[in-house]
Design a protein around this motif. Structure first.
Motif, PDB file in Angstrom:
ATOM      1  N   ILE A 182      35.619  31.466  23.039  1.00 53.18           N
ATOM      2  CA  ILE A 182      34.425  31.951  23.738  1.00 53.18           C
ATOM      3  C   ILE A 182      33.411  32.439  22.703  1.00 53.18           C
ATOM      4  CG2 ILE A 182      33.549  33.827  25.229  1.00 53.18           C
ATOM      5  CD1 ILE A 182      36.322  33.611  26.679  1.00 53.18           C
ATOM      6  N   ILE A 183      32.164  32.075  22.901  1.00 51.73           N
ATOM      7  CA  ILE A 183      31.103  32.583  22.020  1.00 51.73           C
ATOM      8  C   ILE A 183      30.258  33.574  22.805  1.00 51.73           C
ATOM      9  CG2 ILE A 183      29.033  31.969  20.713  1.00 51.73           C
ATOM     10  CD1 ILE A 183      30.244  29.226  20.213  1.00 51.73           C
ATOM     11  N   VAL A 184      30.033  34.732  22.213  1.00 54.88           N
ATOM     12  CA  VAL A 184      29.174  35.743  22.837  1.00 54.88           C
ATOM     13  C   VAL A 184      27.908  35.873  21.987  1.00 54.88           C
ATOM     14  CG1 VAL A 184      28.978  38.170  23.521  1.00 54.88           C
ATOM     15  CG2 VAL A 184      31.165  36.999  23.740  1.00 54.88           C
ATOM     16  N   GLY A 185      26.758  35.932  22.672  1.00 57.73           N
ATOM     17  CA  GLY A 185      25.500  36.140  21.938  1.00 57.73           C
ATOM     18  C   GLY A 185      24.772  34.861  21.584  1.00 57.73           C
ATOM     19  N   PHE A 186      25.105  33.772  22.260  1.00 59.90           N
ATOM     20  CA  PHE A 186      24.332  32.535  22.051  1.00 59.90           C
ATOM     21  C   PHE A 186      22.874  32.822  22.433  1.00 59.90           C
ATOM     22  CE2 PHE A 186      22.531  28.501  23.381  1.00 59.90           C
ATOM     23  CZ  PHE A 186      22.924  27.657  22.353  1.00 59.90           C
ATOM     24  N   PRO A 187      21.894  32.208  21.728  1.00 52.45           N
ATOM     25  CA  PRO A 187      20.484  32.494  22.011  1.00 52.45           C
ATOM     26  C   PRO A 187      20.146  32.426  23.504  1.00 52.45           C
ATOM     27  CG  PRO A 187      20.648  31.103  20.088  1.00 52.45           C
ATOM     28  CD  PRO A 187      22.050  31.271  20.606  1.00 52.45           C
ATOM     29  N   GLY A 188      19.474  33.456  23.967  1.00 51.39           N
ATOM     30  CA  GLY A 188      19.026  33.481  25.363  1.00 51.39           C
ATOM     31  C   GLY A 188      20.059  34.005  26.334  1.00 51.39           C
ATOM     32  N   GLU A 189      21.242  34.357  25.852  1.00 48.25           N
ATOM     33  CA  GLU A 189      22.298  34.821  26.759  1.00 48.25           C
ATOM     34  C   GLU A 189      21.950  36.203  27.323  1.00 48.25           C
ATOM     35  OE1 GLU A 189      26.980  34.199  26.507  1.00 48.25           O
ATOM     36  OE2 GLU A 189      26.351  35.919  25.298  1.00 48.25           O
ATOM     37  N   THR A 190      22.056  36.338  28.639  1.00 50.98           N
ATOM     38  CA  THR A 190      21.762  37.618  29.306  1.00 50.98           C
ATOM     39  C   THR A 190      23.074  38.257  29.772  1.00 50.98           C
ATOM     40  OG1 THR A 190      21.648  36.592  31.476  1.00 50.98           O
ATOM     41  CG2 THR A 190      19.585  36.668  30.215  1.00 50.98           C
ATOM     42  N   PRO A 191      23.031  39.549  30.158  1.00 49.11           N
ATOM     43  CA  PRO A 191      24.239  40.169  30.703  1.00 49.11           C
ATOM     44  C   PRO A 191      24.770  39.406  31.922  1.00 49.11           C
ATOM     45  CG  PRO A 191      22.620  41.844  30.163  1.00 49.11           C
ATOM     46  CD  PRO A 191      21.941  40.534  29.962  1.00 49.11           C
ATOM     47  N   GLU A 192      23.885  38.781  32.684  1.00 49.41           N
ATOM     48  CA  GLU A 192      24.338  37.998  33.855  1.00 49.41           C
ATOM     49  C   GLU A 192      25.152  36.789  33.396  1.00 49.41           C
ATOM     50  OE1 GLU A 192      20.983  39.016  33.610  1.00 49.41           O
ATOM     51  OE2 GLU A 192      21.586  40.764  34.808  1.00 49.41           O
ATOM     52  N   ASP A 193      24.693  36.157  32.327  1.00 56.59           N
ATOM     53  CA  ASP A 193      25.446  35.004  31.799  1.00 56.59           C
ATOM     54  C   ASP A 193      26.842  35.446  31.377  1.00 56.59           C
ATOM     55  OD1 ASP A 193      23.360  33.049  31.983  1.00 56.59           O
ATOM     56  OD2 ASP A 193      22.410  33.951  30.215  1.00 56.59           O
ATOM     57  N   GLN A 250      23.065  44.454  21.894  1.00 58.62           N
ATOM     58  CA  GLN A 250      23.450  43.820  23.166  1.00 58.62           C
ATOM     59  C   GLN A 250      24.691  42.935  22.946  1.00 58.62           C
ATOM     60  OE1 GLN A 250      20.357  41.545  25.280  1.00 58.62           O
ATOM     61  NE2 GLN A 250      21.971  40.313  26.215  1.00 58.62           N
ATOM     62  N   VAL A 251      24.666  42.176  21.861  1.00 55.59           N
ATOM     63  CA  VAL A 251      25.793  41.265  21.592  1.00 55.59           C
ATOM     64  C   VAL A 251      27.082  42.059  21.446  1.00 55.59           C
ATOM     65  CG1 VAL A 251      26.756  39.565  19.986  1.00 55.59           C
ATOM     66  CG2 VAL A 251      24.304  39.584  20.436  1.00 55.59           C
ATOM     67  N   HIS A 252      27.027  43.166  20.703  1.00 58.11           N
ATOM     68  CA  HIS A 252      28.248  43.943  20.485  1.00 58.11           C
ATOM     69  C   HIS A 252      28.779  44.528  21.788  1.00 58.11           C
ATOM     70  CE1 HIS A 252      28.788  43.523  16.217  1.00 58.11           C
ATOM     71  NE2 HIS A 252      27.470  43.528  16.110  1.00 58.11           N
ATOM     72  N   ARG A 253      27.855  44.995  22.627  1.00 57.16           N
ATOM     73  CA  ARG A 253      28.259  45.523  23.927  1.00 57.16           C
ATOM     74  C   ARG A 253      28.965  44.443  24.747  1.00 57.16           C
ATOM     75  NH1 ARG A 253      23.417  47.948  24.734  1.00 57.16           N
ATOM     76  NH2 ARG A 253      22.710  46.240  26.041  1.00 57.16           N
ATOM     77  N   GLU A 254      28.343  43.284  24.825  1.00 57.60           N
ATOM     78  CA  GLU A 254      28.898  42.188  25.636  1.00 57.60           C
ATOM     79  C   GLU A 254      30.233  41.717  25.047  1.00 57.60           C
ATOM     80  OE1 GLU A 254      27.325  41.865  28.170  1.00 57.60           O
ATOM     81  OE2 GLU A 254      25.152  41.796  27.899  1.00 57.60           O
ATOM     82  N   PHE A 255      30.283  41.663  23.733  1.00 59.35           N
ATOM     83  CA  PHE A 255      31.504  41.208  23.055  1.00 59.35           C
ATOM     84  C   PHE A 255      32.689  42.091  23.458  1.00 59.35           C
ATOM     85  CE2 PHE A 255      34.519  41.251  19.540  1.00 59.35           C
ATOM     86  CZ  PHE A 255      34.712  39.898  19.305  1.00 59.35           C
ATOM     87  N   ASP A 256      32.467  43.412  23.446  1.00 64.27           N
ATOM     88  CA  ASP A 256      33.542  44.340  23.812  1.00 64.27           C
ATOM     89  C   ASP A 256      34.009  44.124  25.249  1.00 64.27           C
ATOM     90  OD1 ASP A 256      33.442  45.349  21.305  1.00 64.27           O
ATOM     91  OD2 ASP A 256      32.291  47.155  21.812  1.00 64.27           O
ATOM     92  N   LEU A 257      33.052  43.863  26.131  1.00 70.71           N
ATOM     93  CA  LEU A 257      33.399  43.608  27.543  1.00 70.71           C
ATOM     94  C   LEU A 257      34.294  42.381  27.673  1.00 70.71           C
ATOM     95  CD1 LEU A 257      30.069  44.006  29.590  1.00 70.71           C
ATOM     96  CD2 LEU A 257      32.090  45.484  29.610  1.00 70.71           C
ATOM     97  N   VAL A 258      33.874  41.318  26.990  1.00 71.60           N
ATOM     98  CA  VAL A 258      34.622  40.050  27.067  1.00 71.60           C
ATOM     99  C   VAL A 258      36.014  40.231  26.466  1.00 71.60           C
ATOM    100  CG1 VAL A 258      34.704  37.653  26.248  1.00 71.60           C
ATOM    101  CG2 VAL A 258      32.556  38.609  27.092  1.00 71.60           C
ATOM    102  N   LEU A 259      36.061  40.883  25.334  1.00 74.43           N
ATOM    103  CA  LEU A 259      37.348  41.079  24.650  1.00 74.43           C
ATOM    104  C   LEU A 259      38.329  41.846  25.534  1.00 74.43           C
ATOM    105  CD1 LEU A 259      38.604  40.435  21.906  1.00 74.43           C
ATOM    106  CD2 LEU A 259      38.001  42.742  21.177  1.00 74.43           C
ATOM    107  N   LYS A 260      37.831  42.899  26.167  1.00 72.33           N
ATOM    108  CA  LYS A 260      38.691  43.729  27.025  1.00 72.33           C
ATOM    109  C   LYS A 260      39.261  42.877  28.162  1.00 72.33           C
ATOM    110  CE  LYS A 260      39.765  47.818  29.184  1.00 72.33           C
ATOM    111  NZ  LYS A 260      40.523  47.166  30.215  1.00 72.33           N
TER     112      LYS A 260
END
Ligand code: 5AD
Ligand code: SF4
Length: 480
Positions: free
Chosen positions: A332-343, A382-392
């Motif tokens: 899984i890649i987190v933080g691809f250009p244009g990625e939003t929290p909804e994505d 934002q990327v770090h926040r989302e990354f932690d969510l996905v990892l958990k």
């Protein structure tokens, strides 16, 4: 093809003479060290490098303070590159103390022009640089390096050449082996540098693959891993056409071979036929690595992945339905250009639905020359926040998935003696009784199990009771 290999064997002979002479002059053996970064493909390439170095007369060592050191590099994300540059600095320190020392770099990094420029500018002490397409010329390049008084020998091919596979290989494990079935990639996912550094997709002739597998089995190999960037499109460029599923059917027939794995499957090319072959097979392991990258249709489109969230889920559901004991893992890649929290929520939704047995989560890293590098980047926090969510989320589902076999007996291939250095605390409690050691085995579904046994059991398939699940591995006992 053979003439290409023959020429290299001539250079191996020349090297052997030269290395013997140098060792005699030094009054000690010349040592060599191969350091591998990156994926299974690189691991296999390193076995080829090691095979040639050993044939040339070097004594192999894991110590980077050696007479010859080669870095087989990866450039998939920028942190892979940074690691290499950092360690090159350390090598320079060794070289200052050992004027004999030669330093080489190969693999994916040098296929990038900017890397060559940087090496010339800041790392002029590197003696030899080559890329992915001319690895088979290693013996010749190494010999030339030793013939030169000084300076960096650089040979990079921009285009893929012949497939030359008849050279010496020294396997890391006697009982299992990777085997290249195809090279390169035609997919051009917009974030990925692989098609630029590994070239266009080429499949190896199935007869050659089968012969190589037969030879490996005769030599004691029981498990093979078929390697390619996108194994599901195997055979597309071959005359007479053969699909990956058909190749698997043929590999299954090789007598004495016990386990078959493969890496990597692209979801867009995963056929029903492949699922059928896996289901019917007695040898194909119950594990499929199926990179998702993102669960958002908008991002998947921008990534040029060629499938939708719905299609991916359909494939995953079918796999779970047809092969209930299969383990599905992903990237899984987190933080691809244009990625939003909804994505990202869409990605999390897929993780929950598929219930992955394991997932590698990466922060998007812009790679020069790829389309995504010039798109608008997502802010770092934002990327770090989302990354932690996905990892958990990944960790929670994986723990539940891996643990579902507790108490059962399964077959494990014993891979190594666990020297205890990095043995988990709980394992030490299992503390092997007299004359026994701690072994590490791998189940068909790729899960690791630690259990007491004898060192001479390494390489054999053993029935193990999975007593306790500790997150990503089990503690167990051999069944009588
Ligand atoms: N940034 C982050 N991750 C990447 N990958 C490939 N390219 C990039 C990149 N530029 C990841 C993908 C792929 C895995 C091998 O590496 O998830 O499946
Ligand atoms: Fe890269 Fe996509 Fe090819 Fe995989 S399929 S190597 S991610 S371009």
């Amino acid at each position: 093809m053979e003439e290409f290999a023959e020429r290299q064997y001539e250079y191996i002979d020349k090297l052997r003479e030269m290395i013997a002479q140098r060792s005699a002059d030094l009054g000690r053996a010349m040592t060599a060290c191969v350091v591998t970064f990156g994926c299974q493909m690189n691991a296999r390439d390193s076995e080829k490098l090691t095979g040639i170095l050993r044939e040339a007369g070097f004594v192999m060592t894991e110590d980077e303070n050696a007479d010859f050191v080669i870095y087989n590099t990866c450039t998939i994300r920028d942190n892979a590159n940074q690691k290499v540059y950092g360690r090159l600095g350390v090598l320079n320190g060794y070289k200052k103390k050992n004027p004999q020392m030669k330093i080489a770099m190969c693999g994916c990094m040098p296929q990038e022009e900017k890397v060559i420029a940087k090496l010339k500018e800041s790392y002029p002490f590197v003696d030899l640089v080559f890329g992915t397409h001319n690895l088979y010329r290693f013996a010749e390049l190494l010999y030339e390096t030793y013939q030169r008084p000084k300076g960096m020998l650089v040979e990079i091919w921009q285009k893929e050449g012949e497939i030359v596979e008849e050279l010496p290989v020294e396997r890391k494990y006697s009982f299992k082996s990777g085997i290249n079935i195809m090279f390169g990639c035609n997919n051009f996912c917009t974030y990925c540098i692989v098609p630029y550094v590994r070239g266009r997709e080429r499949s190896r002739d199935p007869r050659e693959i089968l012969q190589e597998i037969e030879r490996l089995v005769q030599d004691g190999v029981v498990e093979i891993m078929l390697l390619g960037q996108n194994v599901n499109s195997y055979g597309k460029n071959l005359e007479g056409g053969i699909s990956f599923a058909e190749l698997l059917r043929e590999v299954e027939k090789v007598e004495g071979l016990k386990r078959i794995r493969f890496m990597t499957s692209h979801p867009k090319d995963l056929s029903d036929e492949l699922i059928r072959v896996m289901k019917e097979s007695k040898k194909i392991c119950r594990h499929l690595h199926l990179p998702l990258q993102s669960g958002s249709n908008r991002i998947l489109k921008a990534m040029n992945r060629g499938y939708t969230k719905e299609r991916y889920l359909e494939v995953a559901e079918k796999l779970r339905r047809e092969i209930p004991d299969i383990a599905i893992t992903t990237d899984i890649i987190v933080g691809f250009p244009g990625e939003t929290p909804e994505d990202v929520q869409e990605t999390i939704d897929v993780i929950r639905k598929v219930q992955y047995d394991n997932a590698f989560t990466f922060i998007y890293s812009p790679r020069t020359g790829t389309p995504a590098a010039s798109m608008e980047q997502v802010p770092e926090e934002q990327v770090h926040r989302e990354f932690d969510l996905v990892l958990k989320c990944v960790q929670d589902t994986a723990r539940a998935q891996v643990g579902r076999y507790e108490g059962q007996v399964m077959e494990a291939l014993v891979e190594e003696v666990n020297d205890g250095g990095n043995a988990p605390e709980a394992l030490k409690e299992l503390s092997a009784s007299e004359g026994e050691v701690l072994l590490t085995g791998r189940l068909s579904n790729n899960t690791i199990v630690h259990f007491p046994g004898r060192a001479d059991q390494v390489g054999s398939l053993i029935m193990v009771r999975l007593k306790e699940c500790h997150g990503f591995y089990y503690l167990g006992n051999q069944e009588e």
